[in-house]
Write an enzyme that holds these catalytic residues in place. Structure first.
Site, PDB file in Angstrom:
ATOM      1  N   CYS A 190       0.859  -1.182   0.000  1.00  0.00           N
ATOM      2  CA  CYS A 190       0.000   0.000   0.000  1.00  0.00           C
ATOM      3  C   CYS A 190       0.894   1.229   0.000  1.00  0.00           C
ATOM      4  CB  CYS A 190      -0.868   0.020   1.245  1.00  0.00           C
ATOM      5  SG  CYS A 190      -1.938  -1.421   1.378  1.00  0.00           S
ATOM      6  N   ARG A 193       2.136   1.034  -5.787  1.00  0.00           N
ATOM      7  CA  ARG A 193       2.208   0.240  -4.564  1.00  0.00           C
ATOM      8  C   ARG A 193       0.886  -0.462  -4.263  1.00  0.00           C
ATOM      9  NH1 ARG A 193       6.733   1.452  -1.506  1.00  0.00           N
ATOM     10  NH2 ARG A 193       5.769   0.349   0.194  1.00  0.00           N
ATOM     11  N   TRP A 200      -3.616  -2.103  -1.559  1.00  0.00           N
ATOM     12  CA  TRP A 200      -3.486  -3.427  -2.149  1.00  0.00           C
ATOM     13  C   TRP A 200      -4.028  -4.365  -1.091  1.00  0.00           C
ATOM     14  CZ3 TRP A 200      -0.735  -8.050  -1.238  1.00  0.00           C
ATOM     15  CH2 TRP A 200      -0.585  -8.892  -2.346  1.00  0.00           C
ATOM     16  N   ASN A 222       0.456   0.933   6.044  1.00  0.00           N
ATOM     17  CA  ASN A 222       0.992  -0.051   5.112  1.00  0.00           C
ATOM     18  C   ASN A 222       1.667  -1.130   5.942  1.00  0.00           C
ATOM     19  OD1 ASN A 222       2.104  -1.416   2.903  1.00  0.00           O
ATOM     20  ND2 ASN A 222       3.984  -0.220   3.052  1.00  0.00           N
ATOM     21  N   GLY A 223       1.328  -2.382   5.683  1.00  0.00           N
ATOM     22  CA  GLY A 223       1.911  -3.478   6.460  1.00  0.00           C
ATOM     23  C   GLY A 223       0.803  -4.415   6.902  1.00  0.00           C
ATOM     24  N   GLU A 276      11.534 -15.365 -17.168  1.00  0.00           N
ATOM     25  CA  GLU A 276      11.250 -13.935 -17.097  1.00  0.00           C
ATOM     26  C   GLU A 276      10.262 -13.523 -18.198  1.00  0.00           C
ATOM     27  OE1 GLU A 276      11.402 -11.783 -15.015  1.00  0.00           O
ATOM     28  OE2 GLU A 276      11.378  -9.855 -16.015  1.00  0.00           O
ATOM     29  N   LYS A 299       6.607 -11.858 -17.475  1.00  0.00           N
ATOM     30  CA  LYS A 299       6.181 -10.565 -18.032  1.00  0.00           C
ATOM     31  C   LYS A 299       4.850 -10.720 -18.748  1.00  0.00           C
ATOM     32  CE  LYS A 299       8.110  -8.367 -16.227  1.00  0.00           C
ATOM     33  NZ  LYS A 299       9.196  -8.462 -15.311  1.00  0.00           N
ATOM     34  N   GLU A 355       1.957 -11.317 -16.222  1.00  0.00           N
ATOM     35  CA  GLU A 355       1.717 -10.133 -15.379  1.00  0.00           C
ATOM     36  C   GLU A 355       0.863  -9.089 -16.088  1.00  0.00           C
ATOM     37  OE1 GLU A 355       5.952  -9.105 -14.554  1.00  0.00           O
ATOM     38  OE2 GLU A 355       5.239  -8.516 -12.586  1.00  0.00           O
ATOM     39  N   HIS A 391       8.207 -34.267 -20.742  1.00  0.00           N
ATOM     40  CA  HIS A 391       7.852 -35.023 -19.535  1.00  0.00           C
ATOM     41  C   HIS A 391       6.517 -34.538 -18.962  1.00  0.00           C
ATOM     42  CE1 HIS A 391      11.725 -36.900 -19.743  1.00  0.00           C
ATOM     43  NE2 HIS A 391      12.356 -35.737 -19.673  1.00  0.00           N
ATOM     44  N   LYS A 421       3.842  -3.334  -6.872  1.00  0.00           N
ATOM     45  CA  LYS A 421       5.267  -3.298  -7.189  1.00  0.00           C
ATOM     46  C   LYS A 421       6.111  -3.810  -6.039  1.00  0.00           C
ATOM     47  CE  LYS A 421       8.700  -1.207  -9.761  1.00  0.00           C
ATOM     48  NZ  LYS A 421       8.772  -2.360 -10.652  1.00  0.00           N
TER      49      LYS A 421
END
Ligand code: G6P
Length: 594
Positions: free
Chosen positions: A2, A27, A71, A97-98, A467, A471, A474, A490, A589
């Site tokens: 947040c 955030r 968030w 935040n937390g 990666e 991307k 996301e 497999h 983020k």
């Protein structure tokens, strides 16, 4: 996670708070709100983005106020669960935040004492606790309230009738911005850069009182001076600069980021990490800890260090490492974290440090928590990264890892000289990939029609496949799955067919022949293949349905050009699908909870 902001000064706080919140949306952005104090408290909040709330909001009077962009962790995104949260009397407002880990117990206790809760959040217990302990001194009430609280927090508290902000932090970042007859509080620097570049970083356990012309910080009850820092990057660097999205701007900044990070460390008189010293204490292996995209940088770093330095390197996802039972015999651990605030990475860092390990942080954020936990910090020079999907910070991390491995390389002088020349050419090579944007966006147009995509690679480019898949999922919400090319048979072969395109990363190294075989196997299952291959590869065009060409590099540097191509592929695919690229759903983020 947040984002929180606070303002106290001589101007109307409302537009300033909305402006700062808009810069902090990376955030968290599932809901937001503000509270202004001017004798009474006015709270305005909703489950909408900052821009919409600012437009809908009535004009609220007050020269002191707080704001929050959320968030969700406790309770779905809704108006009721959006911050700020108030006490019963509506006199105290809090943004947080937390995570308050013992909130349920506190909530039960406070309820039995007569406090009425309206939201499902953990944060609301803080406003009620402050109310419980408030006897005319807000700072004292916050201090006593926090004694009851377990977990992590960065909080800002305001009282309806006072022109001040009371702030506190533990395991969540919080800064104070120093202005002229006005002061600011925020989770992160970009929020306040339009107003000031003078910043104080609070430390765990600090409680501060901020008024228009004073900042007082106490640690363990005693007043303390926290050093003021000057932020060297400008507000413009945290703006889009003519690009449609931050992500595209940040992708395009990569040649400069590579240059800046390399200049910093090639000129340094001392090697970035003193591995010789590590050898003296018997370092025969190295541990790299990270999450998300930073973990993929760790994987590339592992390949490079193992090849050049010749020591075994373990790259571990920090969130899983925290559960593993093996003994921590390695004397050196490197933690990679763009934000320096990822909770799982910080926990892993603390764990290995307690085990006697020397911890080096690679981070992009000066003064971040990771930099405070680490014995040594190596800063990447990526500048502010706003888009949730990490791009240029990943590139800067790679540069540090390359440089570290090259500094201690056991390779012969000739190979090293080639690598030195190769690394210096990387900005230009990346520029060439950026110049082929049109070709990549054509492939993206094709890809955007599918729901599932596989990414395959071998060796160092397996990390790149991971990666690339990350991307894509996301930002375009397409299911992208990375597989070590040899593992595809497999299990995943059962899924292959004309509706599952495969992106094959084909490097000119000892994996080349095996990759060609894998592509033939995939083609035999009718999957369309887009190959990412070096220019000059004559064979690949005959096997793949289409080819994205990248410039030739030393094989160890191929992740650099390949990643940039895959970043662009994900970007244009997401754009084709009309996705909110910089702020993808459900993500943030900086993930400051476990
Ligand atoms: C979040 C971000 C990712 C990032 C990861 C690790 O999930 O959305 O982009 O890679 O956190 O972040 P860090 O700041 O530790 O590199």
């Amino acid at each position: 996670m947040c984002g929180i902001v606070g303002y106290v000064g001589e101007k109307q706080a409302q537009p300033i708070l909305f402006g700062c919140l808009a810069k902090l949306e990376y955030r968290g952005y599932d809901s937001c709100g503000i509270a202004l104090a001017s004798g009474s408290l006015k709270v305005y909040k909703d489950a909408v983005r900052v821009g919409e709330l600012a437009k809908a909001s009535p004009q609220l009077d007050g020269m002191v106020g707080i704001g929050h962009t959320r968030w969700a962790t406790h309770g779905e995104p809704s108006q009721i669960n959006a911050h700020p949260h108030c006490d019963c009397a509506g006199e105290i407002a809090v943004v947080h935040n937390g995570i308050i880990s013992n909130f349920q117990r506190l909530r039960n206790q406070l309820t039995s004492e007569g406090h009425k809760f309206v939201s499902e959040t953990d944060t609301e217990v803080i406003s009620h606790l402050v109310e419980k302990y408030y006897h005319g001194d807000l700072e004292e009430a916050v201090k006593v309230a926090l004694r009851d609280v377990d977990g992590s927090y960065a909080i800002i508290v305001v009282l309806a009738s006072e022109s001040k902000l009371v702030v506190a932090r533990k395991d969540s970042p919080l800064i104070i911005g120093i202005g002229d007859r006005e002061n600011f509080v925020a989770s992160d620097v970009p929020a306040i850069l339009d107003y000031t570049n003078r910043v104080i970083y609070l430390e765990d356990g600090d409680i501060g009182v901020v008024t228009p012309d004073s900042v007082t910080v106490k640690s363990k009850g005693a007043e303390i001076t926290r050093e003021e820092h000057k932020i060297l990057w400008s507000a413009e660097q945290a703006q889009k600069g003519g690009y449609e999205h931050f992500m595209l701007k940040e992708i395009h900044e990569q040649p400069k980021v590579i240059r800046d990070t390399l200049v910093e460390y090639t000129r340094a008189a001392e090697p970035i990490v003193d591995l010789e010293r590590m050898r003296d204490v018997g370092a025969e292996s190295m541990l790299i800890l990270a999450c998300g995209t930073s973990y993929h940088a760790a994987l590339v770093g592992k390949y490079v260090a193992e090849e050049l330095i010749g020591i075994p390197v373990r790259a571990e996802v920090a969130s899983e490492f925290n559960y593993c039972g093996y003994s921590l015999s390695t004397p050196l651990a490197i933690a990679i974290t763009q934000s320096g605030e990822t909770a799982d990475t910080l926990k892993a860092m603390k764990r290995v440090k307690e085990g006697g390990c020397r911890v080096v942080a690679i981070t992009n954020v000066v003064g971040s928590t990771a930099s405070r936990i680490a014995n040594q910090t190596v800063y990447t020079r990526a500048g502010p990264e706003i888009s949730v999907a990490a791009t240029k910070s990943f590139m800067a991390q790679l540069m540090v890892l390359y440089w570290l491995a090259m500094s201690y390389s056991k390779a012969d002088t000739r190979r090293l000289a080639d690598m030195l020349m190769g690394i210096r050419q990387l900005p230009e090579k990346v520029k060439q990939v950026l110049d082929s944007e049109d070709m990549i966006s054509e492939s993206a147009e094709y890809l955007s029609r599918f729901d599932d995509v596989f990414f395959i690679g071998r060796g160092i480019n397996f990390a790149v496949a991971m990666e690339g898949a990350l991307k894509l999922k996301e930002i375009s919400y397409i299911h992208g799955e990375a597989y070590a090319a040899g593992e595809l048979k497999h299990g995943p072969f059962a899924l292959l067919g004309s509706n599952t395109p495969v992106i094959a990363i084909v490097a000119q190294d000892n994996t080349y022949e095996a990759m060609l075989t894998n592509i033939k196997e995939v083609k035999a299952r009718r999957s369309p293949v887009i190959a990412l291959a070096e220019e000059g590869d004559e064979v690949i065009g005959e096997l793949a349905d289409s080819v994205i060409t990248v410039p030739q590099t030393d094989a160890l540097f191929s992740p650099v050009v390949n990643t940039v191509a895959l970043q662009l592929l994900a970007y244009y695919t997401a754009r084709q699908r009309g996705c909110p690229i910089d702020f993808p759903r459900n993500l943030a983020k900086s993930v400051t909870v476990e």
